[in-house]
Design a protein around this motif. Structure first.
Motif, short mmCIF file in Angstrom:
data_model
loop_
_atom_site.label_atom_id
_atom_site.label_comp_id
_atom_site.label_asym_id
_atom_site.label_seq_id
_atom_site.Cartn_x
_atom_site.Cartn_y
_atom_site.Cartn_z
N GLN A 112 24.07 109.48 103.37
CA GLN A 112 22.84 109.20 104.12
C GLN A 112 21.98 110.44 104.35
OE1 GLN A 112 25.91 109.04 105.22
NE2 GLN A 112 26.15 109.63 107.37
N THR A 113 22.43 111.60 103.84
CA THR A 113 21.69 112.83 104.07
C THR A 113 20.36 112.83 103.33
OG1 THR A 113 23.72 114.10 104.37
CG2 THR A 113 21.73 115.34 103.84
N LYS A 114 19.32 113.17 104.08
CA LYS A 114 18.00 113.32 103.48
C LYS A 114 17.52 114.74 103.75
CE LYS A 114 16.66 108.46 104.00
NZ LYS A 114 15.68 107.52 104.57
N GLY A 115 17.20 115.44 102.71
CA GLY A 115 16.76 116.82 102.89
C GLY A 115 16.72 117.53 101.56
N ARG A 116 16.15 118.69 101.58
CA ARG A 116 16.01 119.46 100.36
C ARG A 116 17.02 120.60 100.35
NH1 ARG A 116 9.83 120.83 99.20
NH2 ARG A 116 10.83 121.40 97.22
N PHE A 117 17.58 120.85 99.19
CA PHE A 117 18.53 121.93 99.02
C PHE A 117 17.91 122.99 98.11
CE2 PHE A 117 21.07 118.20 99.99
CZ PHE A 117 21.94 118.69 100.95
N PRO A 118 18.37 124.24 98.22
CA PRO A 118 17.83 125.29 97.35
C PRO A 118 17.97 124.91 95.87
CG PRO A 118 19.26 126.23 99.03
CD PRO A 118 19.41 124.75 99.12
N ARG A 119 17.02 125.33 95.06
CA ARG A 119 16.99 124.95 93.65
C ARG A 119 18.26 125.39 92.92
NH1 ARG A 119 15.25 127.64 89.25
NH2 ARG A 119 14.45 129.33 90.56
N ARG A 120 18.82 126.53 93.29
CA ARG A 120 19.99 127.04 92.58
C ARG A 120 21.31 126.42 93.05
NH1 ARG A 120 20.43 133.01 93.34
NH2 ARG A 120 22.28 132.67 92.06
N ALA A 121 21.25 125.61 94.10
CA ALA A 121 22.46 124.93 94.56
C ALA A 121 22.74 123.71 93.68
CB ALA A 121 22.30 124.50 96.01
N ILE A 122 24.00 123.48 93.37
CA ILE A 122 24.41 122.32 92.57
C ILE A 122 24.82 121.20 93.54
CG2 ILE A 122 26.05 121.46 90.87
CD1 ILE A 122 26.27 124.44 89.94
N VAL A 123 24.09 120.11 93.53
CA VAL A 123 24.34 119.00 94.45
C VAL A 123 25.08 117.90 93.69
CG1 VAL A 123 23.30 117.33 96.03
CG2 VAL A 123 22.25 119.59 95.73
N LEU A 124 26.27 117.53 94.19
CA LEU A 124 27.12 116.54 93.53
C LEU A 124 27.46 115.42 94.51
CD1 LEU A 124 29.66 118.96 91.77
CD2 LEU A 124 27.61 117.94 90.77
N ASP A 125 27.92 114.31 93.95
CA ASP A 125 28.39 113.21 94.80
C ASP A 125 29.84 112.85 94.50
OD1 ASP A 125 28.18 112.08 92.34
OD2 ASP A 125 26.71 110.54 92.88
N ASP A 126 30.52 113.71 93.74
CA ASP A 126 31.88 113.38 93.28
C ASP A 126 32.72 114.66 93.21
OD1 ASP A 126 34.16 112.47 92.10
OD2 ASP A 126 33.17 111.53 90.39
N TRP A 127 33.84 114.68 93.90
CA TRP A 127 34.73 115.86 93.88
C TRP A 127 35.25 116.17 92.48
CZ3 TRP A 127 36.49 119.79 96.81
CH2 TRP A 127 36.16 119.79 98.16
N SER A 128 35.41 115.16 91.66
CA SER A 128 36.01 115.38 90.34
C SER A 128 35.13 116.21 89.42
CB SER A 128 36.32 114.03 89.66
OG SER A 128 35.12 113.34 89.37
N ARG A 129 33.87 116.39 89.76
CA ARG A 129 32.95 117.15 88.90
C ARG A 129 32.83 118.61 89.32
NH1 ARG A 129 27.51 114.36 89.42
NH2 ARG A 129 26.94 115.91 87.84
#
Length: 288
Positions: free
Chosen positions: A266-283
């Protein structure tokens, strides 16, 4: 013996001996029921001296009063390395120098005549090579859902602090693979509300790999200061981190560290461009 005194019957002597023995057993049993033995996790390098630390307290007393003058036995990686008595505050300390690298188990036991009533505590001696990279782990990313932080209770009740709840089902296994082959782990409580012993117990209960635990004050500069402190202490290879928030990501990216973020759905927000945003621990391992 004065003239006329009668010798004490052997049965009476035996009865006294049994009473003394029962009293000693009773004391040991009462100690086991009303004592808590906590062991401090420590970070050092092979060949560098460190002081092993454990504290024996009475958890039923207000403020967990330390129990003095109790002998404690220290066992590191399965080998007894010495004994030390607790001081007035319940602390026992023993100088030790590890000769091998790795996450070495520490077991501390209260020395008593009765083995069945032995009290023990467990910790980890992190004997890390300085060239191996360090990964910073926000505790918030290890739980399923959100961290629970109730308001502090009124005095004199103890603050339960940070309640971690259930662990994410994939987190321990994935971190275990990262720790086994490449990284040393530093677990971070960024709320400032956690209790060290509770965090230790939670990580062990959910089979997370050993690592250093740091409880940071909830201030804007706490994480930056930790990174600088680690480097000042000689841990130059802080290489990245796994977290949950944009604030965590900003600090790591600004310090040119590999940054992986697993936000809540449910998080809404912007992350730094160099950060890798994932939704799965396996990756995660693909990006670290």
């Amino acid at each position: 013996m004065k003239q006329g005194d009668r010798p004490m019957p052997r049965l009476v002597l035996l009865d006294w001996g049994l009473r003394i023995l029962v009293t000693l057993i009773g004391l040991n049993a009462s100690l086991a029921q009303a004592a808590n033995l906590s062991v401090t996790d420590l970070l050092t390098s092979p060949g560098k001296p460190i002081q092993l630390q454990a504290r024996l307290t009475n958890p039923e007393a207000e403020g967990e009063i330390g129990l003095p003058d109790r002998p404690l036995e220290f066992i590191v990686h399965g080998r007894t390395v010495g004994q030390a008595n607790t001081d007035a505050h319940g602390w026992a300390r023993l100088d030790f120098t590890p000769s091998m690298r790795g996450n070495l188990s520490i077991i501390v036991k209260v020395v008593t005549p009765s083995k069945t009533e032995a009290i023990e505590g467990k910790g980890v001696l992190l004997s890390w090579e300085r060239r191996r990279p360090i990964l910073l782990i926000d505790l918030a990313v290890l739980v399923e859902g959100e961290l629970i932080m109730d308001p502090p209770p009124p005095e004199p009740y103890e603050d339960p602090g940070l309640i971690l709840g259930d662990a994410h089902p994939a987190a321990a296994a994935e971190l275990g693979k990262l720790a086994q082959f490449y990284y040393n782990l530093v677990y971070l409580d960024l709320t400032g509300r956690g209790h060290l012993e509770h965090i230790q117990d939670w990580l062990r209960e959910h089979q997370f790999p050993p690592g250093m635990i740091r409880i940071l004050p909830k201030t804007p500069t706490a994480l930056i200061e930790l990174i600088h402190d680690l480097k000042t202490e000689g841990w130059e290879k802080v290489s990245g981190g796994i977290g949950r928030t944009a604030e965590f990501a900003e600090v790591l990216v600004q310090n040119r560290l590999q940054t992986v973020i697993l936000p809540l759905p449910q998080t809404k927000g912007r992350f730094p461009r160099r950060a890798i945003v994932l939704d799965d621990w396996s990756r995660i391992r693909r990006h670290l």
